[in-house]
Design a protein around this motif. Structure first.
Motif, short mmCIF file in Angstrom:
data_model
loop_
_atom_site.label_atom_id
_atom_site.label_comp_id
_atom_site.label_asym_id
_atom_site.label_seq_id
_atom_site.Cartn_x
_atom_site.Cartn_y
_atom_site.Cartn_z
N ARG A 1 0.99 -0.78 -25.10
CA ARG A 1 -0.12 -1.47 -25.75
C ARG A 1 0.36 -2.70 -26.49
O ARG A 1 1.39 -2.67 -27.15
CB ARG A 1 -0.80 -0.53 -26.76
CG ARG A 1 -1.97 0.23 -26.17
CD ARG A 1 -2.68 1.01 -27.26
NE ARG A 1 -3.37 0.15 -28.21
CZ ARG A 1 -3.32 0.32 -29.54
NH1 ARG A 1 -2.63 1.28 -30.07
NH2 ARG A 1 -3.98 -0.50 -30.33
N LYS A 2 -0.38 -3.79 -26.36
CA LYS A 2 -0.03 -5.03 -27.04
C LYS A 2 -1.16 -5.43 -27.97
O LYS A 2 -2.33 -5.26 -27.64
CB LYS A 2 0.21 -6.14 -26.01
CG LYS A 2 1.38 -5.85 -25.07
CD LYS A 2 2.68 -5.83 -25.83
CE LYS A 2 3.83 -5.31 -24.99
NZ LYS A 2 5.04 -5.06 -25.79
N LYS A 3 -0.78 -5.99 -29.11
CA LYS A 3 -1.80 -6.44 -30.05
C LYS A 3 -2.45 -7.73 -29.57
O LYS A 3 -1.77 -8.69 -29.21
CB LYS A 3 -1.18 -6.67 -31.43
CG LYS A 3 -0.73 -5.38 -32.11
CD LYS A 3 -1.74 -4.92 -33.14
CE LYS A 3 -1.41 -3.54 -33.64
NZ LYS A 3 -1.33 -3.42 -35.09
N VAL A 4 -3.75 -7.71 -29.53
CA VAL A 4 -4.55 -8.91 -29.24
C VAL A 4 -5.65 -8.94 -30.31
O VAL A 4 -6.31 -7.91 -30.50
CB VAL A 4 -5.17 -8.83 -27.83
CG1 VAL A 4 -6.09 -10.02 -27.59
CG2 VAL A 4 -4.09 -8.78 -26.77
N TYR B 1 3.63 -14.98 -24.95
CA TYR B 1 3.23 -13.94 -25.90
C TYR B 1 3.30 -12.58 -25.22
O TYR B 1 2.57 -12.33 -24.26
CB TYR B 1 1.80 -14.18 -26.43
CG TYR B 1 1.34 -13.09 -27.39
CD1 TYR B 1 2.00 -12.89 -28.60
CD2 TYR B 1 0.29 -12.24 -27.07
CE1 TYR B 1 1.61 -11.89 -29.48
CE2 TYR B 1 -0.12 -11.24 -27.95
CZ TYR B 1 0.54 -11.07 -29.15
OH TYR B 1 0.16 -10.06 -30.01
N GLU B 2 4.19 -11.76 -25.67
CA GLU B 2 4.32 -10.38 -25.17
C GLU B 2 4.37 -10.32 -23.65
O GLU B 2 3.71 -9.49 -23.01
CB GLU B 2 3.16 -9.52 -25.70
CG GLU B 2 3.12 -9.39 -27.23
CD GLU B 2 4.10 -8.35 -27.77
OE1 GLU B 2 5.19 -8.19 -27.17
OE2 GLU B 2 3.76 -7.71 -28.77
N THR C 1 -4.14 -6.34 -22.82
CA THR C 1 -3.83 -5.48 -23.98
C THR C 1 -2.80 -4.41 -23.62
O THR C 1 -2.31 -3.70 -24.48
CB THR C 1 -5.09 -4.80 -24.53
OG1 THR C 1 -5.80 -4.22 -23.42
CG2 THR C 1 -6.01 -5.81 -25.20
#
Lengths: 288, 224
Positions: free
Chosen positions: B121-124, B179-180, B114
């Motif tokens: 911060r990354k959306k999960v 992903y990210e 995350t």
């Protein structure tokens, strides 16, 4: 590589018709929802959202036939909202062909339905719609029934709570901006998006492509949904081939009156412009 | 016309209707079932599913479906896993403690970070469209004779997940996705087992091409 932002046409439906209002009220009839849905699917929509705009008011849900017809020919996620009150309502809508359901009134009245529904159908199936209105003191409060019903629930704490209860996404509407074409409520969107880990779909206020770019870049939206920009583009360019519905206020449609606050644009044009602005969207692959 | 029967394995994990419709669209005869006899007699089987890994394994055990799934795969018949249906094929998952999987593919199921290496911060979960591409070590023929044969490299597919698969053997990896900043395995192919993290039934025309190709493998079996 930054993640891809979803562009989601929103179709507000009343009886057999696609409609559009201002501040979620004052509905105009635009045509048949299936015609618009098919066109958006073919032009690269990432998902679709159907909302039965009167279901909640009259406690009816007449969307099932429209959902089934759509699901037969459209293979992207379809979210359905409006008047969904119980676990059985959710099951019926999913069975008709929806991939996700959006809950608002039912969730505010009984937050535990979010927990129960996400346990039964999976979090990714449960979207919670938050209809936010900015009060004169600057607070944002959540409303229900298309922004008519005061609940006193504060938006940011409610967003965190729905995430904790198992919601998979938040569909965030600025009722103040909805249908105005004046742009999204950036502060509202950013604050909600930053306070949760689940995706936030921004809704309410898109009048031109720049507004969409702005709510992604400045509002941290993970997805954007809008109606008028796309619907008026479709009507202008294509829909003369289709017969409009007979029920409701069709005077606007018959006279061919546009909506001055909105600059119509198609999905490809929108995605290309967003791409030029450094925002990643799904486009057709070039590779072999 | 003789439509090939496909068992869509129903073990109480999420919405299976879109999988049913995609099968019908490509001329298959899908049956939503938790009956092991129906599963074992079907010509193909699909393990779909969304939700928590631990609950899913629990449900498979409760409905007595672990052995039929393994038997179906051992019989060499076409099998497709989708999303959680891919993850369950691995040895174990770190979701809410460690849970044992079906162990058909050696490896682990891991949660997306995350926070990335730049402390952002990354959306999960990941929810949305992302590209699938061939592993860099693979050649241009890597997807030939697989359900991805008609798919262009870097095509977009629709994903919804918080966890991803890390198979031990690189040879099983059919496609990768980023992903990210986390590059991960987005589909596998091991003999008769094809499984993908994305949802081909929600990935528009490109996703339907995968179903079409998979349906073709069912028809080809009969001709052999």
């Amino acid at each position: 590589m930054a993640k891809n932002i979803r562009i989601i046409p929103r179709l507000d439906i009343k009886g057999p018709n696609l409609v559009k209002g201002i501040h979620l009220e004052g509905l105009r009839v635009l045509g048949k929802p299936e015609d618009f849905a098919r066109h958006y699917y073919e032009s690269g929509a990432d998902e679709l959202i159907y909302v039965d705009v009167v279901a909640s008011l009259y406690e009816r849900n007449s969307l099932h036939d429209i959902i089934s017809r759509t699901a037969q020919e459209i293979f992207i996620p379809l979210t359905v909202g409006g008047g969904i009150r119980t676990i059985d309502d959710i099951r019926e809508v999913l069975r008709a062909g929806a991939d996700k359901v959006s809950l608002n009134t039912a969730a505010v009245k009984n937050p535990q339905i979010i927990k129960e529904a996400s346990r039964i159908f999976g979090s990714s199936t449960i979207v919670v719609a938050i209809e936010a209105i900015r009060e004169t003191d600057g607070r944002y409060l959540a409303y229900t029934d298309n922004g008519r019903q005061f609940t006193g629930v504060e938006v940011f704490s409610w967003a965190k709570q729905v995430e904790a209860l198992g919601a998979g996404e938040i569909l965030l509407t600025s009722v103040d901006r909805e249908g105005t074409g004046q742009g999204f409520d950036i502060e509202l969107t950013r604050k909600v998006s930053d306070s949760v880990s689940i995706p936030v779909i921004a809704h309410g206020g898109a009048g031109k492509i720049d507004h969409i770019g702005q709510v992604i870049k400045e509002g941290s939206a993970d997805a954007v949904t809008f109606a008028s920009v796309l619907h008026y583009d479709f009507i202008k360019n294509i829909s003369s081939k289709f017969e409009a519905g007979k029920e409701g206020n069709t005077e606007f449609l018959n006279k061919g009156i546009g909506f001055s606050k909105v600059s119509p644009a198609g999905l490809q044009e929108i995605k290309n412009k967003l791409g030029e602005a450094g925002i990643n969207c799904r486009v057709a692959a070039k590779g072999a | 016309m003789n439509k090939k029967s496909v068992a869509i394995i129903d073990y109480g994990m999420g919405n299976m209707f879109s999988v049913m419709r995609a099968c019908e669209h490509v001329g298959l005869n899908p049956v939503l079932t938790s009956d092991k006899k129906v599963i074992l007699e079907a010509e193909g089987a699909i393990l779909p599913g969304v939700g928590a890994f631990g609950d899913a394994m629990e449900n498979l055990k409760k409905t007595d479906l672990v052995a039929p799934i393994k038997d179906f795969i051992s019989a060499g018949k076409p099998f497709m896993g989708i999303c959680l249906g891919l993850q369950l094929l691995l040895s174990e998952s770190e979701e809410f403690g460690t849970n044992k999987g079906l162990d058909i593919i050696k490896g682990r199921v891991i949660k997306f970070p995350t926070i990335d290496k730049h402390n952002e911060r990354k959306k999960v979960p990941q929810v949305g469209w992302n590209r699938i591409y061939r592993p860099s070590a693979a050649n241009g023929e890597h997807w030939k004779n697989s359900p991805l044969e008609e798919i262009k490299n870097e095509e977009f597919m629709y994903f919804v997940h918080s966890f991803y698969c890390a198979p031990e053997q690189a040879e099983v990896v059919l496609s990768l996705t980023d992903y990210e900043g986390t590059e991960y395995c987005s589909s596998v192919l091991v003999k008769n087992v094809f499984a993908c993290q994305f949802h081909p039934e929600k990935s528009a025309d490109e996703g339907l091409k995968i179903y079409k190709k998979w349906a073709q493998t069912l028809k080809n079996r009969e001709e052999q």
